[in-house]
Write an enzyme that holds these catalytic residues in place. Structure first.
Site, mmCIF file in Angstrom:
data_model
loop_
_atom_site.group_PDB
_atom_site.id
_atom_site.type_symbol
_atom_site.label_atom_id
_atom_site.label_comp_id
_atom_site.label_asym_id
_atom_site.label_seq_id
_atom_site.Cartn_x
_atom_site.Cartn_y
_atom_site.Cartn_z
ATOM 1 N N HIS A 106 -41.123 60.499 -13.247
ATOM 2 C CA HIS A 106 -40.403 61.282 -14.250
ATOM 3 C C HIS A 106 -39.060 60.610 -14.540
ATOM 4 O O HIS A 106 -38.438 60.025 -13.654
ATOM 5 C CB HIS A 106 -40.195 62.718 -13.765
ATOM 6 C CG HIS A 106 -41.389 63.600 -14.033
ATOM 7 N ND1 HIS A 106 -41.655 64.744 -13.321
ATOM 8 C CD2 HIS A 106 -42.393 63.494 -14.953
ATOM 9 C CE1 HIS A 106 -42.757 65.311 -13.788
ATOM 10 N NE2 HIS A 106 -43.220 64.571 -14.776
ATOM 11 N N ASP A 132 -35.984 61.486 -15.000
ATOM 12 C CA ASP A 132 -34.735 61.771 -14.285
ATOM 13 C C ASP A 132 -34.706 61.122 -12.903
ATOM 14 O O ASP A 132 -33.695 61.210 -12.203
ATOM 15 C CB ASP A 132 -34.511 63.283 -14.162
ATOM 16 C CG ASP A 132 -35.640 64.023 -13.468
ATOM 17 O OD1 ASP A 132 -36.804 63.689 -13.706
ATOM 18 O OD2 ASP A 132 -35.350 64.957 -12.695
ATOM 19 N N ASP A 189 -39.838 65.625 -5.913
ATOM 20 C CA ASP A 189 -40.058 66.952 -6.509
ATOM 21 C C ASP A 189 -41.383 67.517 -5.994
ATOM 22 O O ASP A 189 -42.400 66.820 -5.985
ATOM 23 C CB ASP A 189 -40.109 66.846 -8.026
ATOM 24 C CG ASP A 189 -38.759 66.481 -8.624
ATOM 25 O OD1 ASP A 189 -37.810 66.227 -7.854
ATOM 26 O OD2 ASP A 189 -38.660 66.452 -9.864
ATOM 27 N N HIS A 229 -31.087 68.304 -6.055
ATOM 28 C CA HIS A 229 -31.944 68.465 -7.235
ATOM 29 C C HIS A 229 -31.800 69.892 -7.776
ATOM 30 O O HIS A 229 -32.750 70.652 -7.871
ATOM 31 C CB HIS A 229 -33.411 68.174 -6.877
ATOM 32 C CG HIS A 229 -34.283 67.903 -8.068
ATOM 33 N ND1 HIS A 229 -34.981 68.898 -8.715
ATOM 34 C CD2 HIS A 229 -34.579 66.757 -8.713
ATOM 35 C CE1 HIS A 229 -35.674 68.381 -9.706
ATOM 36 N NE2 HIS A 229 -35.445 67.069 -9.733
#
Length: 309
Positions: free
Chosen positions: A65, A67, A211, A269
């Protein structure tokens, strides 16, 4: 061994926080730095820090991803201009090699150091006898991995007083004993390492998770870890939202750390809905209700990894 957080935000940067990137400084251990994720703007944050790209040895990308990797092409192309000429290895999921080569190729970026790209789907990625790095798949919208960094046990300290009695001074014999070799000294006496070495110094374990929703591999990777770095995108009142977007709450991060018998939990995060450090305090309180030794990651703050024992 120290953490230095270069970005602690989820999704998009804000004025207060950049997107994800974590540096692990290993200056005493191997005079280098490892980077975990490289969100957009990471090289700018490094310029505002005491970190040096010339010491960057390895980069570990948790998932693809933006980010977590949009800062990678710029950092790779800038590294040489900041004295980074030693080989660099980048680890990450399948697709990482194509992303890096395409980005650098189209932009005609010149890399004048050895760049190794290692795609993986988990397992042991690196083991040089000093550190071992393992990885496992987590539960996110795309393949996302956590990393477990294991520092090997170090030999105990030499009993210098005893060695002096045998007329042994610092030098090659010290090195042999530390490497576990027996030596013969004056008078034909055989000295074994266990005769002159104290108890081994226990190596530390660090777990850095990408994540993820709560899943079994978070606990597997974090088992007995000295420090666990876990995403805490939302407060638990938004658990349904966290689940929908394949993320975790601060409470869920604490539950994972507790289940894994970890020593310390660092939350990172954070959703951009939590604007400043004051608004992040409820996430910390939530985590501490389950796992008291919890901390909030803060950008440009060094967090030493505690010694064991």
């Amino acid at each position: 061994m120290e953490f230095y957080f270069l970005g602690t935000n989820a999704g998009v940067p804000t004025i207060q926080r950049n997107v994800t990137s974590i540096a692990l400084r290993l200056l005493e251990e191997r005079r280098s730095m490892w980077l975990f994720d490289c969100g957009e703007g990471t090289q700018h944050e490094i310029l505002r820090s005491p970190l040096k790209l010339s010491r960057l040895e390895k980069i570990f990308i948790t998932h693809l991803h933006g980010d977590h990797l949009f800062g990678l092409p710029g950092l790779l192309s800038s590294r040489a201009y900041q004295g980074g000429t030693a080989p660099l290895t980048v680890y990450g999921p399948p697709g990482l090699k194509q992303y890096i080569e395409l980005s650098l190729g189209i932009s005609q970026s010149r890399i004048n150091y050895q760049l190794h790209i290692v795609e993986h789907t988990g397992g042991v990625l690196f083991d040089d006898g000093q550190f071992r790095v393992e990885s496992a798949l987590l539960d996110h919208r795309i393949d996302s991995f956590g990393y477990r960094i294991v520092e090997m046990d170090k030999p105990g300290k030499l009993n210098q007083e005893l060695l002096e009695r045998y007329g042994i001074k610092p030098g090659p014999i010290y090195g042999k004993l530390k490497r576990g070799e027996s030596v013969e000294v004056e008078g034909g006496v055989i000295l074994h390492p266990q005769d002159v070495l104290g108890s081994p110094k226990k190596g530390r374990i660090i777990t850095i998770l990408g994540d993820t929703r709560p899943c079994p591999n978070t606990v597997v990777l974090a088992q007995d870890a000295t420090v666990v770095v876990h995403e805490a995108t939302f407060l638990h009142e938004l658990a349904d939202t966290a689940y929908e977007y394949h993320h975790s709450t601060a409470l869920q991060a604490a539950e994972a750390a507790k289940a894994a018998n970890a020593g310390q939990l660092i939350l990172t995060h954070f959703s951009s809905r939590y604007k400043d450090q004051e608004q992040l305090e409820p996430l910390l309180e939530e985590a501490k209700s389950i796992f008291p030794n919890s901390l909030l990651a803060e950008q440009h703050v060094l967090l030493p990894v505690p010694d064991i024992g």
